[in-house]
Design an enzyme around this catalytic site. Structure first.
Site, PDB file in Angstrom:
ATOM      1  N   GLU A 317       0.836  -1.208   0.000  1.00 52.18           N
ATOM      2  CA  GLU A 317       0.000   0.000   0.000  1.00 52.18           C
ATOM      3  C   GLU A 317       0.873   1.262   0.000  1.00 52.18           C
ATOM      4  O   GLU A 317       0.691   2.164  -0.813  1.00 52.18           O
ATOM      5  CB  GLU A 317      -0.898  -0.022   1.232  1.00 52.18           C
ATOM      6  CG  GLU A 317      -1.774   1.208   1.378  1.00 52.18           C
ATOM      7  CD  GLU A 317      -2.495   1.224   2.714  1.00 52.18           C
ATOM      8  OE1 GLU A 317      -3.482   1.966   2.826  1.00 52.18           O
ATOM      9  OE2 GLU A 317      -2.065   0.521   3.664  1.00 52.18           O
ATOM     10  N   HIS A 318       1.802   1.338   0.945  1.00 53.84           N
ATOM     11  CA  HIS A 318       2.730   2.470   1.042  1.00 53.84           C
ATOM     12  C   HIS A 318       4.155   1.956   0.874  1.00 53.84           C
ATOM     13  O   HIS A 318       4.535   0.985   1.522  1.00 53.84           O
ATOM     14  CB  HIS A 318       2.647   3.143   2.412  1.00 53.84           C
ATOM     15  CG  HIS A 318       1.272   3.541   2.838  1.00 53.84           C
ATOM     16  ND1 HIS A 318       0.508   2.766   3.694  1.00 53.84           N
ATOM     17  CD2 HIS A 318       0.531   4.632   2.549  1.00 53.84           C
ATOM     18  CE1 HIS A 318      -0.649   3.381   3.911  1.00 53.84           C
ATOM     19  NE2 HIS A 318      -0.662   4.506   3.227  1.00 53.84           N
TER      20      HIS A 318
END
Length: 425
Positions: A317-318
């Site tokens: 996601e990040h």
């Protein structure tokens, strides 16, 4: 071959059959009994049974007045940053009209979705930024009606700062109701709030499952699961920052995921020790500890190419890049929700208001989709028209393809037009 300093036993389960069963029953009940069912679930699960789930203008104004002026200013600035970036994204999208052959016109219009339900998780923490991410962007896209929705965080309802953010983001209506029954209220309507066409925003496992089951009845953005952070580090990275960023992200919940991919054993080993101490120091350390023990991973990569391969495989996601040349990873990586380049850029910047959106793909979904953005709320609706000349050019091709597909009715639609044009000439 990569070497693991710490490996994760397993990944969070994307969909739990027991959760799916509970959610299915809730959605069916709300579909059948409406507000009565919503109230029963809200009272039982959240101990929340107000006179109305829909906030009045007076309640919204009162919540805004309860937020300190300095915090209101920061919320306003974050809203403006998000708005500016979404506006810049919108300006890259254009309507199309071409004439690929004489007498044939093809095109598409960009039409905003009419109504959107913007869900903000807020039962554990008052997640102000979520209330901005899901309201500002649809409004920039031109969505006419945005219904913000969040669970109560206290006996008074939604956190006042979240309510202020919802209104600053452009929400037209605000509902205080959470969980699967909250999403059902958005999808089926409640009180004088009409059903929405699309639901966006993150939430717990029950919220994610409700989105999964409601898809089709309404549109959704994506199925956002437990948060993930992956950091790529080389010998120039500061282990203190690596540890701070990983430990901080894990406080979201016990299913949060933290990965460190490093080309330096020394940096990785130092970061591992510091992650342990950071977790011990945090007031939210109990939650972070469980997440780190279950889902934390530290991998040593041989070189740049292997680090890229490991990061793309996890499709986090990040992704933070703590290397001498962060731009090289920006060029090379393909699978991530959002990337944070250089040690001066941290995930909370993107999560809380630098301007990009924090509703991002998790659980490997970054392999095939990006996160929430202004284009999520626009429909590219195609159109076509043909003059007599265009029909003469197009019909023979279409007849041949239809006959090859053994669809004589389709072929006749094109052939009759060609026959009429032939007779007329």
């Amino acid at each position: 071959m990569p070497r693991f300093l710490k490996s994760a036993d397993r990944a969070p389960v994307p969909s739990d059959p027991e959760v799916a069963k509970v959610v299915s029953a809730i959605l069916a009940d709300v579909s059948g009994r409406g507000a009565e069912a919503v109230r029963e679930y809200s009272e039982r699960l959240d101990r929340w049974s107000p006179g109305r789930f829909t906030l009045t203008e007076r309640e919204i104004d009162r919540a805004g007045a309860a937020v300190p002026r300095e915090l209101r200013d920061h919320i306003d600035r974050a809203a403006e940053q998000i708005r500016l970036f979404a506006t810049a994204q919108r300006e890259t999208l254009t309507e199309v009209e071409i004439e690929p052959s004489p007498g044939v016109v093809l095109g598409h219009r960009l039409v905003p979705i009419s109504s959107v339900g913007a869900y903000s998780p807020g039962g554990r923490y008052p997640l102000i930024a979520s209330s901005l991410m899901t309201t500002v962007v649809p409004k920039v896209a031109g969505v006419e009606r945005v219904v913000a929705c969040a669970p109560p965080i206290s006996p008074e309802g939604i956190a006042p700062a979240m309510i202020y953010a919802m209104r600053a983001g452009g929400a037209d209506e605000i509902l205080c109701v959470g969980g699967a029954h909250g999403l059902a209220a958005l999808a089926y309507g409640i009180e004088d709030v009409e059903p929405v066409d699309m639901i966006v925003g993150a939430g717990n496992a029950y919220v994610a499952e409700a989105k999964r089951q409601l898809f089709g009845k309404v549109g959704i953005d994506l199925l956002a699961g437990p948060t993930e952070i992956l950091i790529v580090a080389d010998e120039t990275a500061d282990p203190e920052l690596l540890a701070t960023d990983i430990a901080g992200q894990l406080e979201h919940g016990p299913s949060s995921v933290g990965w460190l991919v490093s080309t330096s054993r020394e940096v990785a080993e130092r970061a591992q020790a510091l992650i342990e101490s950071r977790i011990e120091e945090m007031p939210t350390g109990r939650v972070a500890r469980e997440a780190w023990e279950r889902y934390g991973e530290i991998v040593l990569a041989e070189d740049f190419e292997e680090a890229v391969a490991l990061a793309d495989e996890r499709a986090a996601e990040h992704v933070e890049i703590h290397t001498a040349e962060p731009g090289a990873y920006l060029d090379a990586l393909r699978n991530y929700g959002s990337i944070f380049l250089g040690e001066n850029t941290t995930v909370p910047y993107g999560d809380k208001g630098i301007g990009t959106n924090h509703v991002l793909p998790t659980a490997g979904a970054a392999r095939y989709t990006g996160g929430l953005w202004v284009g999520s709320f626009l429909k590219a609706l195609t159109y076509q028209s043909a003059t007599e000349e265009g029909s003469r050019q197009t019909a023979p091709m279409v007849v041949a393809i239809c006959e090859a597909e053994e669809l004589p009715g389709h072929a006749r639609s094109a052939q009759e037009r060609l026959d009429r044009l032939t007779l007329a000439s």
